[in-house]
Scaffold this motif. Structure first.
Motif, short mmCIF file in Angstrom:
data_model
loop_
_atom_site.label_atom_id
_atom_site.label_comp_id
_atom_site.label_asym_id
_atom_site.label_seq_id
_atom_site.Cartn_x
_atom_site.Cartn_y
_atom_site.Cartn_z
N GLU A 87 8.15 -23.65 -30.99
CA GLU A 87 7.38 -23.79 -32.22
C GLU A 87 6.52 -25.05 -32.18
N ALA A 88 7.08 -26.12 -31.62
CA ALA A 88 6.30 -27.36 -31.48
C ALA A 88 5.09 -27.14 -30.58
N ALA A 89 5.26 -26.34 -29.53
CA ALA A 89 4.13 -26.05 -28.64
C ALA A 89 3.09 -25.19 -29.33
N GLN A 90 3.54 -24.25 -30.15
CA GLN A 90 2.61 -23.37 -30.86
C GLN A 90 1.82 -24.12 -31.92
N ASP A 91 2.32 -25.25 -32.40
CA ASP A 91 1.61 -26.06 -33.38
C ASP A 91 0.47 -26.87 -32.78
N LEU A 92 0.44 -26.99 -31.45
CA LEU A 92 -0.62 -27.74 -30.79
C LEU A 92 -1.92 -26.94 -30.85
N THR A 93 -3.03 -27.63 -31.07
CA THR A 93 -4.31 -26.95 -31.19
C THR A 93 -4.86 -26.58 -29.82
N TRP A 94 -5.44 -25.39 -29.74
CA TRP A 94 -6.04 -24.89 -28.50
C TRP A 94 -7.07 -23.83 -28.84
N LYS A 95 -8.25 -23.94 -28.22
CA LYS A 95 -9.28 -22.92 -28.38
C LYS A 95 -9.56 -22.24 -27.04
N ASP A 96 -10.02 -23.02 -26.07
CA ASP A 96 -10.24 -22.53 -24.72
C ASP A 96 -10.34 -23.74 -23.80
N ALA A 97 -10.63 -23.49 -22.50
CA ALA A 97 -10.66 -24.57 -21.53
C ALA A 97 -11.76 -25.59 -21.82
N LYS A 98 -12.82 -25.15 -22.48
CA LYS A 98 -13.90 -26.07 -22.82
C LYS A 98 -13.58 -26.88 -24.07
N SER A 99 -12.74 -26.32 -24.94
CA SER A 99 -12.31 -27.02 -26.15
C SER A 99 -10.79 -26.99 -26.20
N PRO A 100 -10.11 -27.83 -25.36
CA PRO A 100 -8.66 -27.72 -25.21
C PRO A 100 -7.85 -28.28 -26.37
N GLY A 101 -8.48 -28.97 -27.29
CA GLY A 101 -7.73 -29.52 -28.42
C GLY A 101 -6.72 -30.56 -27.98
N ASP A 102 -5.43 -30.29 -28.26
CA ASP A 102 -4.37 -31.25 -27.94
C ASP A 102 -3.97 -31.22 -26.47
N TRP A 103 -4.48 -30.28 -25.71
CA TRP A 103 -4.02 -30.07 -24.33
C TRP A 103 -4.89 -30.84 -23.34
N THR A 104 -4.25 -31.27 -22.24
CA THR A 104 -4.93 -32.00 -21.18
C THR A 104 -4.77 -31.25 -19.87
N PRO A 105 -5.83 -31.03 -19.10
CA PRO A 105 -5.69 -30.33 -17.81
C PRO A 105 -4.96 -31.22 -16.80
N VAL A 106 -4.07 -30.60 -16.06
CA VAL A 106 -3.29 -31.28 -15.03
C VAL A 106 -3.36 -30.46 -13.75
N LYS A 107 -3.75 -31.08 -12.68
CA LYS A 107 -3.86 -30.36 -11.40
C LYS A 107 -2.57 -30.55 -10.61
N ARG A 108 -1.97 -29.43 -10.25
CA ARG A 108 -0.74 -29.45 -9.43
C ARG A 108 -1.08 -29.12 -7.99
N HIS A 109 -0.54 -29.89 -7.07
CA HIS A 109 -0.75 -29.70 -5.64
C HIS A 109 0.51 -29.12 -5.02
N ALA A 137 -1.05 -29.65 -20.19
CA ALA A 137 0.11 -30.38 -20.69
C ALA A 137 -0.26 -31.10 -21.98
N ALA A 138 0.75 -31.34 -22.80
CA ALA A 138 0.51 -32.02 -24.09
C ALA A 138 1.80 -32.65 -24.58
N ASP A 139 1.68 -33.72 -25.34
CA ASP A 139 2.80 -34.31 -26.05
C ASP A 139 2.96 -33.58 -27.37
N ALA A 140 4.15 -33.04 -27.62
CA ALA A 140 4.42 -32.31 -28.85
C ALA A 140 5.34 -33.14 -29.74
N ARG A 141 5.42 -32.74 -30.99
CA ARG A 141 6.29 -33.42 -31.96
C ARG A 141 7.35 -32.45 -32.46
N LEU A 142 8.59 -32.91 -32.38
CA LEU A 142 9.72 -32.07 -32.79
C LEU A 142 10.88 -32.97 -33.18
#
Length: 466
Positions: free
Chosen positions: A244-266, A277-282
């Motif tokens: 539920e905490a993750a669902q409360d984070l804002t997100w539109k799309d990759a161009k407007s990620p809202g609360d989310w930050t892109p992270v590249k995994r190798h 990835a994002a910091d959530a509140r719970l």
């Protein structure tokens, strides 16, 4: 002082490794047993690596032969200390620059169970066995592994003793839960000189308050997974579970990620993936709280269950006030938890190749000794992987002469002929002591360390099971 009698050497480069432990053994028989046991663990076999197999004897019928009885006594009765052997093994790993620990790695904790019949064996009981994915009669061992994604190796292991083995059950002062055992092992790893950025664990350990307290007392940071539907206290109009905490984070799309930050995994094979990835509140979790809730996923809109992590960590936010640990951004937290599967990789190798669960002894001391020797064999493989290539040892005996398979009619594949394994067959050999044991590690790690080119063949293994 009387000089020591010379010990029959172990095959090939194993002798140099085994000689580094000689001062921890009191007699020629112990030094010989150590070499014979490691040789048996590393040699290719067509059946489970019980003591008869390690000694090259027939199962059951060969149990009374001198070689088998010698190994049985060495494992069960001979007066040597497994802890001293493990400490020396870790010392050798620290001394070698290629395997030396550093503060960028992690200590991964987990437990793994294997089925064992009967009730007379120490630590056996009906409990959840992760290897089988069900509750059954068996033994569970809590283990720690150090890894930085390039190398990985076991640190400590201790069997979990179910409550029914104690006079007062779970209320007995000597009883320890798996989270308590794992926290103690992580602290021992730190004391042994294996620094880490954080202790990493799956969601089985996030439900124990004792686990968090023990890590805090040891001064260790952690990154641990949370169950997506595990509830916590919060006001009625706020999220109560991680999803539920993750669902409360804002997100539109990759161009407007809202609360989310892109992270590249190798990844090990060279490919990369973009996660979010994002910091959530719970409840008590938050970016500025002592414990953060970090959500990482491939799809913030759908939060796919198999590609979404809910992580609790005490590594502070980069913008938070200073704490006992250096701050970590979202990319680093995702990287740290992404190292957790290496303990699963080590399980596959010590179980499928080195016979971790193939022991046929009953005492707790003998079980711990067997596990220590398996870890020594594992560490020897890394020791030789980073050793410069040497000449072939034509004087070492062949542990598997061409006299047919030990069980069944399936032919034994030929030993590797190349010094460096270019690829693995579908049934890889683990070692041939007359050759530089690069194939030893190649069969333990299908792709090898990151500095080596990856093989093209697929790794497979077929074993008989008790």
């Amino acid at each position: 002082m009387t000089s020591r009698r010379p010990c029959p050497p172990a095959p090939g480069p194993l002798e140099e490794y085994a000689a580094r432990f000689d001062d921890l053994f009191f007699s020629l028989a112990q030094r010989r047993g150590f070499r014979e046991y490691l040789t048996g663990l590393l040699a290719p076999r067509e059946r489970n690596k019980t003591i008869t197999c390690l000694a090259g004897a027939e199962p059951v019928a060969g149990a009374g032969t001198p070689g088998v009885q010698r190994l049985q006594f060495f494992l069960s009765e001979s007066p040597w200390e497994a802890e001293q052997i493990n400490d020396r093994r870790l010392e050798l790993l620290r001394e070698q620059s290629a395997t030396a620990p550093h503060d960028g790695g992690v200590i991964v904790i987990d437990d793994s169970g294997d089925r064992k019949d009967g009730t007379a064996t120490a630590n056996v009981g009906r409990q959840w066995l992760g290897r089988l994915g069900k509750t059954d009669n068996g033994i569970v061992t809590v283990t720690t592994v150090w890894t930085d994604g390039r190398v990985y190796y076991p640190l400590h292991a201790t069997p979990y003793t179910p409550a029914h083995h104690f006079a007062r059950g779970r209320s007995d002062p000597a009883f320890r839960t798996k989270p308590q055992l794992s926290a103690a092992l992580a602290a021992r790893g730190k004391e042994a000189g294996f620094g880490c950025r954080a202790v990493v664990a799956d969601c089985a350990y996030s439900v124990s308050d004792d686990w968090y307290l023990a890590l805090r007392e040891a001064g260790l940071a952690y990154v641990v997974a949370l169950k997506p539907h595990r509830g916590t206290w919060a006001p009625a109009d706020q999220p109560h579970i991680p999803i539920e905490a993750a669902q409360d984070l804002t997100w539109k799309d990759a161009k407007s990620p809202g609360d989310w930050t892109p992270v590249k995994r190798h990844f090990r094979d060279g490919h990369t993936e973009t996660w979010w990835a994002a910091d959530a509140r719970l409840g008590g979790y938050g970016p500025n709280s002592p414990c953060r809730l970090v959500v990482a996923t491939t799809d913030p809109a759908g939060l796919p269950p198999k590609a979404t992590w809910y992580l609790a960590t005490n590594l502070p936010h980069p913008h938070a006030s200073t704490g006992p640990h250096p701050p970590a951004d979202l990319g680093e937290i995702v990287r740290l938890y992404g190292l957790r599967p290496w303990i699963e990789q080590s399980y596959k190798q010590i179980k499928d190749e080195l016979g971790w669960a193939d022991f046929q002894v009953r005492s707790d001391r003998a079980i711990r000794r067997h596990q220590t020797l398996v870890n020594c064999a594992f560490s020897f493989c890394w020791d030789q992987w980073f050793a410069p290539p040497g000449a072939l040892d034509a004087t070492a005996p062949d542990p598997c002469p061409d006299k047919g398979a030990e069980r069944g009619t399936r032919p034994v594949p030929p030993a590797p002929t190349a010094l460096l394994a270019q690829g693995l067959t579908s049934h890889p050999f683990l070692a041939h002591p007359r050759r530089h044991p690069q194939p030893v590690v190649a069969s333990l790690d299908g792709q090898g360390p990151a500095l080596r080119p990856a093989g093209t063949d697929q790794r497979g293994h077929y074993r008989t099971r008790h």
